[in-house]
Design a protein around this motif. Sequence first.
Motif, mmCIF file in Angstrom:
data_model
loop_
_atom_site.group_PDB
_atom_site.id
_atom_site.type_symbol
_atom_site.label_atom_id
_atom_site.label_comp_id
_atom_site.label_asym_id
_atom_site.label_seq_id
_atom_site.Cartn_x
_atom_site.Cartn_y
_atom_site.Cartn_z
ATOM 1 N N ALA A 572 0.832 -1.210 0.000
ATOM 2 C CA ALA A 572 0.000 0.000 0.000
ATOM 3 C C ALA A 572 0.865 1.257 0.000
ATOM 4 O O ALA A 572 0.570 2.235 -0.693
ATOM 5 N N LEU A 573 1.921 1.224 0.787
ATOM 6 C CA LEU A 573 2.834 2.369 0.865
ATOM 7 C C LEU A 573 3.403 2.712 -0.509
ATOM 8 O O LEU A 573 3.347 3.853 -0.966
ATOM 9 N N PHE A 574 3.964 1.705 -1.174
ATOM 10 C CA PHE A 574 4.596 1.959 -2.474
ATOM 11 C C PHE A 574 3.569 2.397 -3.513
ATOM 12 O O PHE A 574 3.865 3.211 -4.382
ATOM 13 N N GLU A 575 2.367 1.846 -3.408
ATOM 14 C CA GLU A 575 1.327 2.260 -4.357
ATOM 15 C C GLU A 575 0.924 3.703 -4.107
ATOM 16 O O GLU A 575 0.867 4.507 -5.038
ATOM 17 N N GLU A 576 0.667 4.015 -2.842
ATOM 18 C CA GLU A 576 0.221 5.372 -2.504
ATOM 19 C C GLU A 576 1.264 6.412 -2.927
ATOM 20 O O GLU A 576 0.916 7.468 -3.461
ATOM 21 N N MET A 577 2.528 6.104 -2.698
ATOM 22 C CA MET A 577 3.567 7.088 -3.016
ATOM 23 C C MET A 577 3.988 7.010 -4.488
ATOM 24 O O MET A 577 4.925 7.678 -4.903
#
Length: 728
Positions: A572-577
């Motif tokens: 989720a982190l990598f997708e969001e950023m």
Amino acid sequence: MSTLRFHAIKESLAYKAILVEEKERRSDLFGKNVFNENTMRQYLTKNAFIGVANAIQFGKKIDRNIADQVASSMKDWALSKGVTHYTHWFQPLTGATAEKHDAFFETIGHGMAIEKFGGSQLVQQEPDASSFPSGGIRNTFEARGYTAWDPTSPAFIYETTLCIPTIFVAYTGAALDYKTPLLRALHAVDNAATAVCKYFDKNVKKVTSSLGWEQEYFLIDKMLATSRPDIILTGRTLLGHSSAKGQQLDDHYFGSIPNRALNFMRDLETECMLLGIPVKTRHNEVAPNQFELAPIFEEANLAVDHNSLLMDIMGKVAARHNFKVLFHEKPFAGVNGSGKHNNWSLSTDTGINLLAPGKTPMSNLQFLTFFINSIKAVHTHEALLRAVIASASNDHRLGANEAPPAIISVFIGEQLTKVLEELEGVTKGKLSPKEKTELKLNVVGKIPDVLLDNTDRNRTSPFAFTGNKFEFRAVGSTANCGNPMTVLNTIVAKQLKDFKVEVDTLINKKDLKKDEAIFNVLREYIKSTKDILFEGNGYGADWETEAKKRGLSHNKTTPEALKARVSKESVALFEEMKVMSKIETEARYEIEIEAYIKHIQIESRVLGDIARNHIVPTAVKYQNILIENVKGLKEIFEEKFKGVSKEQTNLIEQISSHIEGINANVTSMIDERKKANNMEDIEKKAYAYCYKVKSLFDDIRYHCDKLELLVDDEIWPLTKYRELLFTR
Ligand code: ADP
Ligand code: MG
């Protein structure tokens, strides 16, 4: 006599150091082979120069016409320096750099030829690079991978090739390299940090992430290294009894650099100067024949490229001086291993280092904002930070045989600990004018601008604040810095983004002043991140128990650690950023876990071979000599022979028991390997390699190393530790 070993020793003793003289000043050499700003000003039209400058500064796209102009100028510049070929230079997920050279030369019919290099060749290439790891991103029918010019890292000339730094992506645009996600992470941290900076200075337009790496390595005589199949095939010694003298006397550390090594360094540093790599320090490290090299820090993407390039040319320069460079994190048991500290900071286009305390309360509040947010980011994502430095070779450090430990913690020093304690007591909500003044004068205003002396002295913390930067010390010496830099910048970006939302909410909904809101949010962060702060060196059972209580993860091995790379939170982190899609994140996990399996598999095979084909036959040979000797003694001494041959019979028995030990363990290891190889699930397979196969290495080594102490030195086939580590 063991021919290869003694031949190698003889050759290495006869070797005469090549003297390297530095005739030109380093400042004159610096960047001579780089298509840098200075060169571009000379070779580019004004239009083209502005186009490239905008791409570097603001990420603007370069149009076709400009690309053609740049390509043509690059070619002219390169030809003037005797260059014949060009290559797109990239960093696939193998860990090495990749290049495929094409000549500028082209025929134009009628028996004529020209040198040609156009915008299309500069901007994009399609190397037939289908064998690089892709973690399943590329199906074979879509095996095309593209390289695309990265104008933010200048082209350079190495030997007779013009090298153009590029990203490497699949047909779909998915990243297949280290650079692509790094550039996205740097973009994310720029956006998030710039937005936060505007609380303090409206003029800030860009925040840049800086990296200063410190590369540790071993230099081993080439002939001696070549005489060891384990060094050649795995980069480390899989066996070998420790030398009677190792690093106990600390007589190598910061000592005078041995002559031959010094000439290697001069040669290397000259190459670095030409390539614009700003190397600055060099010194002996703790272990014998271990050294370190560090540049002046640079913008992170460029610094990553420079480290990859450096590792590449180090091997080449070393060969000229009859050395082999070992980058492995633990090439020798019993002496220190190698790391690559990543010194990291953020700075603004207005020239402020956001991780350096300032002169005024306001600039210090800005410093504290970035400082505390960085700590918070590490606390939230500690497992991911551990994952990104996980590899088969780095497992030998990270608490296994030396610091830093596999538990991520942050060291901030006494003074800043006190500052955080004070800030923790800030009133909730609105602050009275008195409290504000108090804070400004006595807390925020009192941070000394030189914290450097107060920082981590024992240098064993995995993540330490060192005065004006954080030092991520757990990175391995073989690592591509792009990997840890991607994660670090992404987690800080995410944290700063969340921080901004929280502060804005307090300002808009609770009617707090800007600095009140900031104090309020920081106070809560200080409270909630205490568990990540640790001032000790992280060694020992006490810290392990304590860390467990604090809920910090402790993943000792790569298969365990890597999971955090693909946790729901990380994806989720990598997708969001917008740093990596789910597919890209999962692909990386797969590639890394497969690399782990392959590394252990190769080591296991090599160890089995050496133990069975080198050590056991040598032991048997020596045992036979002893048996002959005992037989002879019996002939001479008859019934008294037992008394005079006690030592020999004892040795014969010991040798047998070690041979038995080797054979039993190698047999089990091969069985376990077979079982592991039949596993479909790569995660299970990695665990099997870690806990069933690799776990037998130590036993096999133990018996081999014992035999090394028993068997006649004259017939021992493997070059010994003392020879590898003390031949200069
Ligand atoms: P050591 O850690 O061995 O004491 P230094 O602290 O002098 O060495 O520097 C180590 C590395 O940190 C060097 O590459 C240096 O350029 C880099 N460095 C210094 N300041 C910064 C900074 N603000 N941001 C990033 N790297 C930095
Ligand atoms: Mg350091």
